[in-house]
Design a protein around this motif. Structure first.
Motif, PDB file in Angstrom:
ATOM      1  N   PHE A 372      -0.801  16.174   1.668  1.00 11.01           N
ATOM      2  CA  PHE A 372      -0.168  14.938   1.225  1.00 11.01           C
ATOM      3  C   PHE A 372      -0.323  13.813   2.243  1.00 11.01           C
ATOM      4  N   ALA A 373      -0.926  14.092   3.383  1.00 10.20           N
ATOM      5  CA  ALA A 373      -1.072  13.065   4.423  1.00 10.20           C
ATOM      6  C   ALA A 373      -1.922  11.897   3.935  1.00 10.20           C
ATOM      7  N   GLU A 374      -2.942  12.185   3.141  1.00 10.22           N
ATOM      8  CA  GLU A 374      -3.803  11.112   2.642  1.00 10.22           C
ATOM      9  C   GLU A 374      -3.022  10.145   1.762  1.00 10.22           C
ATOM     10  N   TYR A 375      -2.154  10.661   0.912  1.00  7.97           N
ATOM     11  CA  TYR A 375      -1.372   9.771   0.046  1.00  7.97           C
ATOM     12  C   TYR A 375      -0.389   8.934   0.860  1.00  7.97           C
ATOM     13  N   PHE A 376       0.266   9.532   1.849  1.00  6.52           N
ATOM     14  CA  PHE A 376       1.182   8.768   2.699  1.00  6.52           C
ATOM     15  C   PHE A 376       0.437   7.661   3.433  1.00  6.52           C
ATOM     16  N   THR A 377      -0.745   7.973   3.957  1.00  3.37           N
ATOM     17  CA  THR A 377      -1.525   6.968   4.672  1.00  3.37           C
ATOM     18  C   THR A 377      -1.958   5.844   3.740  1.00  3.37           C
ATOM     19  N   ARG A 378      -2.407   6.195   2.542  1.00  5.93           N
ATOM     20  CA  ARG A 378      -2.836   5.180   1.582  1.00  5.93           C
ATOM     21  C   ARG A 378      -1.668   4.308   1.142  1.00  5.93           C
ATOM     22  N   SER A 379      -0.499   4.898   0.968  1.00  3.24           N
ATOM     23  CA  SER A 379       0.675   4.121   0.562  1.00  3.24           C
ATOM     24  C   SER A 379       1.119   3.184   1.674  1.00  3.24           C
ATOM     25  N   PHE A 380       1.046   3.642   2.918  1.00  6.68           N
ATOM     26  CA  PHE A 380       1.434   2.762   4.031  1.00  6.68           C
ATOM     27  C   PHE A 380       0.482   1.576   4.147  1.00  6.68           C
ATOM     28  N   GLN A 381      -0.795   1.818   3.991  1.00  5.72           N
ATOM     29  CA  GLN A 381      -1.754   0.722   4.089  1.00  5.72           C
ATOM     30  C   GLN A 381      -1.540  -0.294   2.976  1.00  5.72           C
ATOM     31  N   GLY A 382      -1.194   0.176   1.786  1.00  7.62           N
ATOM     32  CA  GLY A 382      -0.923  -0.748   0.689  1.00  7.62           C
ATOM     33  C   GLY A 382       0.336  -1.555   0.908  1.00  7.62           C
ATOM     34  N   GLY A 383       1.400  -0.920   1.430  1.00  7.59           N
ATOM     35  CA  GLY A 383       2.641  -1.647   1.683  1.00  7.59           C
ATOM     36  C   GLY A 383       2.580  -2.503   2.920  1.00  7.59           C
ATOM     37  N   ASN A 384       1.808  -2.082   3.935  1.00  6.62           N
ATOM     38  CA  ASN A 384       1.756  -2.820   5.188  1.00  6.62           C
ATOM     39  C   ASN A 384       0.923  -4.085   5.069  1.00  6.62           C
ATOM     40  N   ASN A 385      -0.015  -4.127   4.128  1.00 11.28           N
ATOM     41  CA  ASN A 385      -0.825  -5.330   3.953  1.00 11.28           C
ATOM     42  C   ASN A 385       0.044  -6.521   3.555  1.00 11.28           C
ATOM     43  N   ALA A 386       1.049  -6.244   2.694  1.00 17.97           N
ATOM     44  CA  ALA A 386       1.954  -7.322   2.300  1.00 17.97           C
ATOM     45  C   ALA A 386       2.948  -7.649   3.407  1.00 17.97           C
ATOM     46  N   VAL A 387       3.354  -6.639   4.192  1.00 19.78           N
ATOM     47  CA  VAL A 387       4.303  -6.879   5.271  1.00 19.78           C
ATOM     48  C   VAL A 387       3.676  -7.743   6.348  1.00 19.78           C
ATOM     49  N   ALA A 388       2.392  -7.500   6.638  1.00 17.49           N
ATOM     50  CA  ALA A 388       1.717  -8.251   7.683  1.00 17.49           C
ATOM     51  C   ALA A 388       1.369  -9.669   7.253  1.00 17.49           C
ATOM     52  N   GLY A 389       1.494  -9.976   5.951  1.00 17.64           N
ATOM     53  CA  GLY A 389       1.165 -11.308   5.472  1.00 17.64           C
ATOM     54  C   GLY A 389       2.264 -12.304   5.751  1.00 17.64           C
ATOM     55  N   THR A 390       2.174 -13.415   5.081  1.00 16.38           N
ATOM     56  CA  THR A 390       3.138 -14.481   5.311  1.00 16.38           C
ATOM     57  C   THR A 390       4.475 -14.201   4.656  1.00 16.38           C
ATOM     58  N   THR A 391       4.505 -13.388   3.625  1.00 12.93           N
ATOM     59  CA  THR A 391       5.752 -13.079   2.918  1.00 12.93           C
ATOM     60  C   THR A 391       6.072 -11.604   3.077  1.00 12.93           C
ATOM     61  N   LEU A 392       7.315 -11.313   3.308  1.00 18.32           N
ATOM     62  CA  LEU A 392       7.791  -9.934   3.459  1.00 18.32           C
ATOM     63  C   LEU A 392       8.692  -9.614   2.275  1.00 18.32           C
ATOM     64  N   THR A 393       8.241  -8.778   1.382  1.00 14.95           N
ATOM     65  CA  THR A 393       9.028  -8.396   0.221  1.00 14.95           C
ATOM     66  C   THR A 393       9.736  -7.089   0.491  1.00 14.95           C
ATOM     67  N   THR A 394      10.869  -6.891  -0.188  1.00 17.41           N
ATOM     68  CA  THR A 394      11.659  -5.679   0.020  1.00 17.41           C
ATOM     69  C   THR A 394      10.912  -4.444  -0.452  1.00 17.41           C
ATOM     70  N   ASN A 395      10.217  -4.550  -1.595  1.00 20.93           N
ATOM     71  CA  ASN A 395       9.519  -3.389  -2.141  1.00 20.93           C
ATOM     72  C   ASN A 395       8.412  -2.911  -1.218  1.00 20.93           C
ATOM     73  N   ASN A 396       7.597  -3.839  -0.718  1.00 23.42           N
ATOM     74  CA  ASN A 396       6.470  -3.455   0.119  1.00 23.42           C
ATOM     75  C   ASN A 396       6.929  -2.909   1.457  1.00 23.42           C
ATOM     76  N   SER A 397       7.940  -3.529   2.066  1.00 20.67           N
ATOM     77  CA  SER A 397       8.426  -3.023   3.348  1.00 20.67           C
ATOM     78  C   SER A 397       9.055  -1.646   3.196  1.00 20.67           C
ATOM     79  N   LEU A 398       9.764  -1.413   2.099  1.00 16.50           N
ATOM     80  CA  LEU A 398      10.356  -0.099   1.871  1.00 16.50           C
ATOM     81  C   LEU A 398       9.274   0.948   1.639  1.00 16.50           C
ATOM     82  N   THR A 399       8.210   0.581   0.929  1.00 17.12           N
ATOM     83  CA  THR A 399       7.099   1.512   0.715  1.00 17.12           C
ATOM     84  C   THR A 399       6.467   1.902   2.041  1.00 17.12           C
TER      85      THR A 399
END
Length: 634
Positions: A372-399
């Motif tokens: 399951f490590a691959e899925y956790f890594t893929r989910s973090f990369q998807g959520g972290n892309n939005a966190v690192a941007g200009t807007t921080l949404t609750t859903n993406n940061s929680l993911t």
């Protein structure tokens, strides 16, 4: 009535649901073979038509059709493939097994329900229309109502048919896995057709077709995940399967003969299932290598525990059918999850529930958690892309937080090597993370990751201390208290970072690089924690006191701060705590004199009441004073 009629005909042997039953009966030497064969063929056709009508009603969301279909499954067993009379104990009854073909049709009808697909399509349409206006409570309530209506179908299936029967649970996992595999194949075919036509000028139609296919796959995957998340009772050991009454069809009692032929044909049905699973999902080389290592280790253990070569007596083996083995259940549950998680376009609302369920339940029971490590890594990369941007949404940061929590469990309990973990966690340190509603979840992960490892390099600890103190300058009082307590624990646990608070001399500028995500390039150890001096002048007295104590504690006598106490702090809890402190002091030395009244009759040291507002005075004396009209303030 039709269900009872077909069940009675199956029990009387008029026809059965085994594949090829009509062809086998036509080869017998009976004189009335032609008429009997036609009768069985007609009954089979009528039964298939009846089941098709039930499936259509289940797709439309009718609970009565779902109950009727479950009743048909309970009264229509099929023969166990690979089970011969030699393997079965003498005198034991062969009750058959659940029809996988009919059960897979039921699962597919439930996860592809029209009501659910319409609901998800409506939600996608609403999200597109309200892209710029996200706060629309009326539409959200309608969507939630539709979601609860569809939840009733899955709840009914789980509570009345899946939960009471262990064999149904096993075949449900296998069915979900097969449906996910078929969806991936269908999506690949759509992409290939779109890729062939991409040479033409009409490219938008191809992209729309791919997007529509992926959206439908995402909706079906969401329903399969919801179904798997309800199954939180997978047998953990063999004792959970000892009760025969927990099976829809009691499993056969296999013989315990010691013949070599019996050993070779041991559990033929289970061996066929394993071979099918290996053929279907042989595309992942890493998974196959892990299976080979596990089989090699298991063979070595068997060799070590096997009797000596000189003794001809062989130990007896307890023979169990596949769905009587707890390992088979846990492996089927794991394979079902892995198959569904390969599907694209999982909605974010479901992805958060999946990540939490995987960390709290699935990783504890599955045979190979590292897959399951691959899925956790893929989910973090998807959520972290939005966190690192200009807007921080609750859903993406929680993911991103839930993904890192799953990776941390794999690192801590299952020896996963993930060198970028602390760099990934560092990217989530943003001032707005202390204001989100899932702040306590992030703070708990942060304290566990930093305090559980005493072998962290000095540059990692220094970078976290420096960044956390920066957050405390802009964070709420509750977050600043947690940060100061964590920094205090880190400095006492890692003495090599004491230079951050004991550096002498005048520093012209702070060399700490806050913008980089690589902890080696932050230059934190060349800086100092000047933020602590600023926090000593904080308006909140608890923060000021705690900031003064950081770095001055005695390592031998002063205990570490309990981080759980600081995670629960909020604005409300700090306010209530201050009220209790002032109230307790007001009842004793600082209380109000009971024999007098008025604002000036408080005893010395009074702290029973605290002024929360300021009223600008109009004169030097009060209005009821003799000189109240004199010395007016301009």
């Amino acid at each position: 009535k039709l269900r009872k009629t077909f069940g009675r005909l199956i029990e009387q042997g008029e026809f059965d649901l085994n594949s090829g039953s009509s062809s086998r009966s036509s080869n017998s030497g009976d004189g009335n073979n032609g008429a009997r064969s036609q009768w069985k063929t007609w009954l089979t056709t009528q039964h298939e038509t009846y089941m098709a009508h039930l499936i259509e009603a289940v797709v439309d969301g009718k609970t009565t059709a779902l109950r009727t279909y479950c009743g048909v499954l309970a009264s229509s067993p099929v023969d166990i493939i690979g089970l011969s009379s030699n393997n079965q104990k003498e005198g034991a009854n062969n009750n058959g097994m659940v029809s996988e073909r009919l059960l897979n049709k039921l699962i597919e009808a439930c996860v592809k329900s029209r009501r659910c697909l319409d609901m998800n399509a409506a939600k996608n349409t609403d999200s597109i229309k309200n892209k710029n206006n996200k706060n629309n409570p009326s539409q959200d309530e309608g969507i939630n109502a539709q979601l609860m209506m569809e939840e009733s179908m899955l709840t009914l299936l789980e509570s009345e048919f899946i939960r009471p029967h262990r064999d149904v649970q096993y075949f449900i996992c296998k069915g979900v896995r097969q449906i996910a595999f078929d969806l991936l194949q269908g999506l690949d075919q759509v992409r290939k057709r779109a890729g062939v036509s991409n040479g033409s000028d009409n490219k938008e139609v191809d992209h729309d077709a791919i997007a529509e296919a992926e959206a439908n796959v995402g909706s079906v995957a969401e329903n399969m995940c919801r179904l798997l998340m309800t199954m939180d009772y997978v047998p953990k050991n063999q004792t959970d399967l000892t009760d025969v009454t927990t099976f829809l069809y009691p499993p056969p009692i296999l013989s315990g003969n010691d013949d070599a032929s019996d050993d070779n044909s041991d559990d033929g049905a289970a061996e066929e299932e394993e071979s099918e699973e290996e053929e279907e999902f042989s595309d992942d080389a890493s998974e196959s290598s892990e299976d080979e290592e596990e089989s090699t280790t298991a063979s070595k253990k068997r060799k070590n525990h096997s009797p000596g070569t000189g003794s001809s007596k062989r130990t007896k083996k307890t023979k169990l059918i596949a769905w009587q083995q707890s390992y088979k259940h846990r492996n089927a549950h794991q394979e079902a999850w892995l198959s569904v998680l390969r599907l694209p376009n999982l909605p974010s609302r479901t992805q958060k529930r999946i990540l939490q369920h995987l960390s709290t339940y699935v990783l504890k029971i599955c045979p190979s958690p590292l897959r399951f490590a691959e899925y956790f890594t893929r989910s973090f990369q998807g959520g972290n892309n939005a966190v690192a941007g200009t807007t921080l949404t609750t859903n993406n940061s929680l993911t991103a937080i839930l993904s890192l929590h799953g990776l941390f469990i794999l690192m801590l309990d299952h020896q996963l090597e993930y060198p970028q973990f602390y760099n990934s966690l560092y990217t989530l340190l943003h001032p707005r993370i202390l204001y989100t509603k899932h702040r306590s979840r992030f703070l708990r992960l942060l304290s566990q990751a930093l305090l559980s490892n005493s072998m962290l390099p000095a540059y990692v600890v220094g970078s976290y201390c420096k960044k956390l103190c920066r957050l405390a300058l802009n964070g709420p009082p509750s977050g600043s208290l947690f940060v100061l307590a964590l920094v205090s624990n880190l400095l006492r646990k890692h003495g090599e970072c004491a230079c951050l608070i004991h550096r002498r001399g005048v520093i012209a500028e702070d060399v700490f690089v806050e913008e980089v995500d690589d902890l080696i390039k932050t230059r934190a150890l060349e800086s100092s924690l000047w933020e602590l001096v600023a926090l000593e002048k904080h308006y909140h007295p608890a923060i000021s006191t705690l900031a003064k104590s950081v770095g001055t504690e005695d390592d031998k006598t002063t205990p570490m701060h309990d981080m759980e106490d600081f995670m629960a702090h909020t604005y409300k809890s700090l306010f209530e705590q201050e009220k209790k402190r002032l109230g307790s002091s007001g009842g004793g030395k600082g209380g109000v004199d009971k024999n007098h009244s008025g604002g000036g009759n408080k005893k010395k040291g009074g702290g029973g009441r605290v002024s929360l507002t300021f009223v600008e005075p109009t004169s030097l004396f009060t209005k009821d004073d003799v000189f109240g009209d004199f010395f007016q303030c301009s």
